[in-house]
Design an enzyme around this catalytic site. Structure first.
Site, PDB file in Angstrom:
ATOM      1  N   GLY A 159       9.998  -7.912  -0.090  1.00 28.12           N
ATOM      2  CA  GLY A 159      10.626  -7.612   1.196  1.00 28.12           C
ATOM      3  C   GLY A 159      12.017  -7.083   0.916  1.00 28.12           C
ATOM      4  O   GLY A 159      12.805  -7.741   0.228  1.00 28.12           O
ATOM      5  N   THR A 171       2.512  -5.741  -9.517  1.00 23.61           N
ATOM      6  CA  THR A 171       2.975  -6.402 -10.731  1.00 23.61           C
ATOM      7  C   THR A 171       1.812  -7.099 -11.428  1.00 23.61           C
ATOM      8  O   THR A 171       1.013  -7.777 -10.780  1.00 23.61           O
ATOM      9  CB  THR A 171       4.068  -7.433 -10.386  1.00 23.61           C
ATOM     10  OG1 THR A 171       5.139  -6.772  -9.721  1.00 23.61           O
ATOM     11  CG2 THR A 171       4.589  -8.115 -11.639  1.00 23.61           C
ATOM     12  N   HIS A 187      -4.102 -10.715  13.452  1.00 23.60           N
ATOM     13  CA  HIS A 187      -5.081 -11.796  13.268  1.00 23.60           C
ATOM     14  C   HIS A 187      -6.370 -11.293  12.625  1.00 23.60           C
ATOM     15  O   HIS A 187      -7.356 -12.035  12.557  1.00 23.60           O
ATOM     16  CB  HIS A 187      -5.407 -12.451  14.610  1.00 23.60           C
ATOM     17  CG  HIS A 187      -4.215 -13.082  15.265  1.00 23.60           C
ATOM     18  ND1 HIS A 187      -3.610 -14.217  14.773  1.00 23.60           N
ATOM     19  CD2 HIS A 187      -3.501 -12.714  16.359  1.00 23.60           C
ATOM     20  CE1 HIS A 187      -2.573 -14.532  15.541  1.00 23.60           C
ATOM     21  NE2 HIS A 187      -2.488 -13.635  16.502  1.00 23.60           N
ATOM     22  N   GLU A 192       0.843  -1.193   0.000  1.00 16.96           N
ATOM     23  CA  GLU A 192       0.000   0.000   0.000  1.00 16.96           C
ATOM     24  C   GLU A 192       0.880   1.246   0.000  1.00 16.96           C
ATOM     25  O   GLU A 192       2.078   1.168   0.313  1.00 16.96           O
ATOM     26  CB  GLU A 192      -0.911   0.004   1.225  1.00 16.96           C
ATOM     27  CG  GLU A 192      -1.875  -1.167   1.243  1.00 16.96           C
ATOM     28  CD  GLU A 192      -2.850  -1.124   2.409  1.00 16.96           C
ATOM     29  OE1 GLU A 192      -3.654  -2.058   2.521  1.00 16.96           O
ATOM     30  OE2 GLU A 192      -2.797  -0.146   3.195  1.00 16.96           O
ATOM     31  N   PRO A 204       8.405 -17.516   1.632  1.00 15.93           N
ATOM     32  CA  PRO A 204       9.679 -18.180   1.298  1.00 15.93           C
ATOM     33  C   PRO A 204       9.780 -18.585  -0.169  1.00 15.93           C
ATOM     34  O   PRO A 204      10.822 -18.403  -0.805  1.00 15.93           O
ATOM     35  CB  PRO A 204       9.702 -19.392   2.235  1.00 15.93           C
ATOM     36  CG  PRO A 204       8.949 -18.923   3.431  1.00 15.93           C
ATOM     37  CD  PRO A 204       7.819 -18.092   2.863  1.00 15.93           C
ATOM     38  N   GLU A 263       8.153 -17.197  -2.674  1.00 15.15           N
ATOM     39  CA  GLU A 263       8.262 -15.967  -3.447  1.00 15.15           C
ATOM     40  C   GLU A 263       9.698 -15.449  -3.443  1.00 15.15           C
ATOM     41  O   GLU A 263      10.241 -15.054  -4.480  1.00 15.15           O
ATOM     42  CB  GLU A 263       7.327 -14.902  -2.876  1.00 15.15           C
ATOM     43  CG  GLU A 263       7.480 -13.543  -3.536  1.00 15.15           C
ATOM     44  CD  GLU A 263       6.536 -12.491  -2.965  1.00 15.15           C
ATOM     45  OE1 GLU A 263       6.772 -11.283  -3.206  1.00 15.15           O
ATOM     46  OE2 GLU A 263       5.553 -12.868  -2.283  1.00 15.15           O
ATOM     47  N   ALA A 277       2.279   1.357   3.374  1.00 13.83           N
ATOM     48  CA  ALA A 277       2.670   0.084   3.989  1.00 13.83           C
ATOM     49  C   ALA A 277       3.339  -0.782   2.936  1.00 13.83           C
ATOM     50  O   ALA A 277       2.661  -1.366   2.089  1.00 13.83           O
ATOM     51  CB  ALA A 277       1.460  -0.637   4.583  1.00 13.83           C
ATOM     52  N   GLY A 278       4.662  -0.855   2.983  1.00 11.72           N
ATOM     53  CA  GLY A 278       5.396  -1.663   2.023  1.00 11.72           C
ATOM     54  C   GLY A 278       5.732  -3.010   2.612  1.00 11.72           C
ATOM     55  O   GLY A 278       4.892  -3.911   2.703  1.00 11.72           O
TER      56      GLY A 278
END
Length: 383
Positions: free
Chosen positions: A367, A161, A182, A130, A243, A245, A133-134
């Site tokens: 990330g 993408t 949560h 966002e 993981p 990705e 918010a990355g």
């Protein structure tokens, strides 16, 4: 040194991929770069050759083959011709979005979406990032509120993408703002959903052929049966699949670095300065030796990580190591490649120049590499 990673089936697959790339990809690369979009017909053509939908069960029209080594072969062949934008678009569907459909979808959802994905008729995207918010997924603000037999989604996503032409988008949204980590759930939003719109194709410094877009949700009405996985477990679902990705990004980085090294080696052998090949100078030779060694060591680790993924034992920490290491190495190889090409390395008609700008984002998405080091160090310190 013999790798020993691939068998006869992988090499037979490579021959098909290489022919496909030569026929369907290479002639169109410049056109796609200029149009800022890879023609969606490529997905259909790839499906006809059995190159996508590899992990989709045969009953849904896929290949029923989850061995990630086949994906590595395709990455290598696309990288060899500098098709970074194509590689990213296909990888987004095959390596990043597809596991969500395969592992979280209900039987009804699989019947709805898997055949189209396997046939190349549906292009997928995943919307996590966002504007505010990355890498910190816990900071997302997009919300989903239950309204009878629908969810109303409100918010914005960016840097998505395949976002401009995706037919199905996996969207992460808060369904319970009071529940913290949560309270996040995943939804499949289809093109044409009321309240769902796309912004412009974002202008990037590299990967020009890859469509990256902003997505907007204004009371987007999503049917309740488009909830993917368990309500409130969205963050866990994301973390469990990150993981793979990140390994996929590492594999793409390694393949691109190998291609950049090959172009550079070929260039310095042919280019002459002061009456002899550039490769004959000790500084050049030592640089090549250092890069070749680093590539071989990196590949050995990635080969082990691929086999671990196939065996279901790849950890988040090991995937993080692969991601930051391989993408950093990709930067180093392309940077030295540009330098060794001299002035021609700065010219976009040379593949090394395009590879240089295409590589920059690799240490950011999936990330950032700083986050990767945080993941690794946290395990070391906290145990």
């Amino acid at each position: 040194m013999e790798r020993g990673l691939y068998d006869e089936d992988h090499e037979a697959f490579r021959a098909v991929v290489r022919t496909f790339v030569k026929r369907e990809v290479e002639p169109c690369l410049q056109k796609w770069e200029e149009e800022r979009l890879v023609d969606r017909a490529l997905w259909r053509a790839a499906s006809r050759q059995g190159l996508i939908g590899l992990a989709v069960p045969e009953e849904y029209g896929g290949g029923g083959q989850g061995d990630i080594r086949f994906r590595a072969v395709m990455m290598e062949e696309l990288a060899a011709v500098g098709a970074a934008s194509v590689q990213l678009g296909i990888s987004l569907t095959e390596d990043i979005a597809m596991p969500y459909f395969l592992e979280l979808a209900t039987a009804q959802q699989k019947r709805r979406w898997l055949p189209g994905l396997a046939a190349g008729e549906l292009i997928s995207a995943i919307a996590m990032t966002e504007p505010d918010a990355g890498s910190d997924l816990r900071g997302m603000r997009t919300t989903a509120v239950r309204d009878g037999d629908h969810w109303l989604i409100n918010g914005a996503k960016t840097f998505i993408t395949n976002g401009f032409q995706a037919d199905v988008v996996i969207v992460a949204a808060r369904t319970d703002p009071a529940a913290g980590s949560h309270g996040i759930s995943l939804f499949v939003v289809e093109a044409g959903t009321p309240g769902f719109s796309r912004g412009r194709k974002l202008e990037k410094i590299g990967l020009h052929g890859q469509d990256t877009a902003e997505l907007f949700f204004h009371d987007a009405r999503v049917p309740v049966d488009h909830l993917l996985g368990q309500e409130g477990s969205g963050l866990r679902h994301l973390m469990e699949r990150l993981p793979r990705e990140r390994l996929s990004i590492a594999m793409g980085a390694q393949a691109a670095a190998e291609a950049a090294f090959a172009w550079t080696l070929d260039y310095v052998k042919q280019r002459k300065a002061f009456g002899r090949p550039v490769a004959a100078f000790q500084s050049t030779a030592f640089t090549l030796a250092e890069l070749r060694t680093a590539l071989d060591v990196s590949q050995a680790y990635l080969d082990r990580a691929m086999l671990a993924l196939n065996g279901g034992t790849l950890t988040a920490q090991d995937a993080a190591k692969a991601k930051w290491w391989a993408t950093d190495l990709q930067h180093r190889v392309t940077d030295r490649g540009v330098q060794l090409h001299g002035g021609y390395g700065y010219m976009t008609e040379y593949p090394i120049a395009r590879a240089f700008v295409d590589s920059r984002v690799q240490s950011i998405y999936g990330g950032t590499n700083e986050i990767m080091k945080e993941i690794i160090s946290r395990q070391l310190i906290d145990g």
